[in-house]
Design an enzyme around this catalytic site. Structure first.
Site, PDB file in Angstrom:
ATOM      1  CG  ASP A 201      -1.938   1.053   1.246  1.00 30.59           C
ATOM      2  OD1 ASP A 201      -2.793   1.057   0.337  1.00 30.59           O
ATOM      3  OD2 ASP A 201      -1.916   1.906   2.158  1.00 30.59           O
ATOM      4  CD  GLU A 256      -2.239   2.191  -3.386  1.00 35.44           C
ATOM      5  OE1 GLU A 256      -3.391   2.531  -3.653  1.00 35.44           O
ATOM      6  OE2 GLU A 256      -1.787   2.177  -2.224  1.00 35.44           O
TER       7      GLU A 256
END
Length: 561
Positions: A201, A256
């Site tokens: 993330d 990401e």
């Protein structure tokens, strides 16, 4: 030269948002035992990897992306024993499992932060980023992703802590080697349990600019959070992670990377294998935004979409690896966003799948995408559960009065992350078969028509089309390794490109139009064999000189050497 064959390049990844996938105990929240129940379904679809959105212990301020214990399971999802059984079941079904790694920040209820805020000389103080204010104001002009300042004042020590997301998600200080060692130890613990990799993330935010200076561009008085992306030490940190964790196993890793540039992506996902296998970039997700403002119902410009995707396809070619997606837990449903979720829902969902899966890169399928699930008809702000959506409504309607309530609800119905979070539609029973209780968020009322049971029984369904695409990808290396070249860059309605591997070629033609369109086929493809189409009765088996595409039609023709 033949391309190097790697399993994670040939894989198809399926993202599960556990809270909305399948509830096994009737409490209205999806759980791990629900995932176990549906492992046969995932195997039948044909995917290779499951990516789980966060399942760690969390107060759930941001739907699990605020983690209070990295080595425990959120109570609503089950137990660690349930996780172990789910992992074993996935492996028994031939599926690998990827964990969502959220280490830019923790929850403010994580023991590290509980200690960190106690005093300025606490051993955990430097695990987070604390600063004094300047002239009675915030330490700098950084803004949160969820609107407002990225700084929160803490009464106990009279200082501010940094949070690029919710105030309950304080940013970790990756400059502190103790933080990195804690994270690497935790990652190794999960690898020792047998997980197969990590989706990382906001990986590009780990390294902050030294001195934390004011940054631009500025939106609503604050520097947007992605101005902090791709900091000076981020590649150093990831390379350390590779040495101390990822090289221990045959993992799949995707970062990401918000605000990632093509040049930075070449470093993150270089074929030298020093960092991650691939990145998620979001430039194509901004094609229908209004500058830095995503809250709009502006229509996507296909020419711009092609320009962005082609730049990434060609830019990474032979240097790094691409990831392919239309949807995820933070994006609305693609058939509602880019195509026709009414009369031509089935056909246009298949067209989108064709367009994406025929490109070079590892495809990601978000739960329900393979059914052609649509955005939900939310009626009021009380229907939303997403912190980002609720904060934006309060900020832009109530506080700044940028939009009227009616305008903002229209934009939320188009762009809210909750569109992807409505429960998976398993069958036409109450609540779409998701739960026997009260679902945590509304079920899309179209579950009577759109559900897995109906689609599994219908050979012409969106599900069976995805199944076919995935099977073809395993059988045809050109779909994985062939080079990509765009045709008709200025067309406002047709996305056409070729894939080439040695003397073999594919021609991919996709119509983003609700009207009939005509495409002039390249001479070399005339009278080649049809490889795939989403409307078999309307598109010829041999490629004609002038190809007439019905609304939302898609076809792939195959030229063998």
């Amino acid at each position: 030269m033949k391309p190097e064959r790697l399993w994670w390049k040939e894989a198809v990844v399926y993202q599960i948002y556990p809270r909305s996938f399948k509830d096994s105990n009737g409490d209205g929240i999806g759980d791990l035992r629900g995932i176990i129940e549906k492992m046969d379904y995932l195997q039948e679809l044909g995917v290779d990897v499951i990516w789980l959105s966060p399942i760690y212990e969390s107060p759930n301020d941001d739907n699990g992306y605020d983690i209070s214990n990295y080595q425990a399971i959120m109570k609503g999802f089950g137990t660690m024993e349930d996780f172990d059984e789910m992992l074993a079941s996935a492996h028994a079904h031939g599926l690998r499992l990827v964990m969502d790694l959220v280490v830019n920040h923790t929850s403010d209820e994580h023991p590290w932060f509980v200690e960190s805020r106690k005093s300025v000389d606490n051993p955990y103080r430097d695990y987070y980023i604390w600063r004094e204010g300047k002239d009675g104001k915030f330490p700098n002009n950084w803004g949160s992703c969820f609107t407002g300042s990225a700084w929160e004042f803490d009464e106990r020590t009279q200082m501010y802590y940094l949070h690029l997301f919710s105030k309950k998600q304080p940013d970790l200080n990756w400059e502190n080697p103790k933080v990195r060692e804690e994270v690497f130890r935790m990652m190794n613990w999960w690898l020792d349990k047998g997980v197969d990799g990590f989706r990382m993330d906001v990986l590009s935010l780990l390294s902050k600019e030294p001195g934390l200076p004011d940054l631009g561009p500025v939106l609503n008085g604050y520097a947007v959070y992605n101005a902090c992306a791709n900091g000076p030490r981020v590649h150093e940190y990831i390379q350390e992670m590779r040495r101390k964790v990822l090289n221990r196993a045959d993992t799949i890793t995707v970062g990401e990377c918000c605000a990632v540039t093509l040049e930075e992506a070449k470093k993150y996902a270089s074929r030298d294998g020093r960092e991650v296998n691939m990145v998620f970039q979001f430039e194509h997700m901004d094609v229908d935004s209004d500058g830095e403002n995503k809250w709009t119902d502006k229509k996507m410009d296909l020419r711009k979409m092609k320009e962005v995707l082609t730049r990434w396809e060609k830019g990474l070619e032979g240097i790094a690896w691409n990831s392919l997606f239309w949807e995820n837990h933070a994006q609305p449903r693609s058939v509602s966003r880019y195509a026709d979720d009414g009369r031509y829902r089935v056909r246009s969902a298949k067209m989108l799948a064709t367009c994406l899966h025929m490109m070079q890169g590892t495809p990601y399928v978000y739960q329900g995408e393979e059914l052609g699930m649509t955005n939900a008809p939310f009626q009021s702000v009380s229907d939303f559960r997403d912190l980002d959506s609720i904060n934006a409504y309060r900020d832009l309607v109530k506080d700044q009065k940028v939009f009227t309530e009616e305008e903002m609800l229209r934009f939320l119905r188009k762009k809210s992350r909750d569109n992807a979070r409505t429960p998976f539609q398993w069958d036409d029973s109450e609540n779409g078969g998701f739960t026997t209780g009260t679902p945590w968020i509304m079920v899309n009322p179209n579950y009577k028509e759109i559900n897995a049971k109906e689609e599994l029984a219908d050979p012409a369904s969106v599900f069976h089309y995805y199944q076919k695409l995935i099977r073809l990808r395993k059988e045809n290396p050109i779909m994985v390794y062939g080079t990509y070249d765009l045709l008709l860059p200025e067309s406002e309605t047709i996305y056409a490109y070729t894939r080439t591997l040695g003397k073999e070629k594919l021609l991919v033609v996709c119509s983003f139009s609700g009207e009939e369109e005509t495409f002039d086929c390249p001479e070399e493809f005339v009278v080649t064999e049809r490889f795939l189409t989403n409307c078999e009765t309307e598109i010829p088996e041999k490629c004609p000189e002038k190809l007439v595409l019905p609304p939302w039609g898609a076809v792939v023709y195959h030229l063998k050497g």
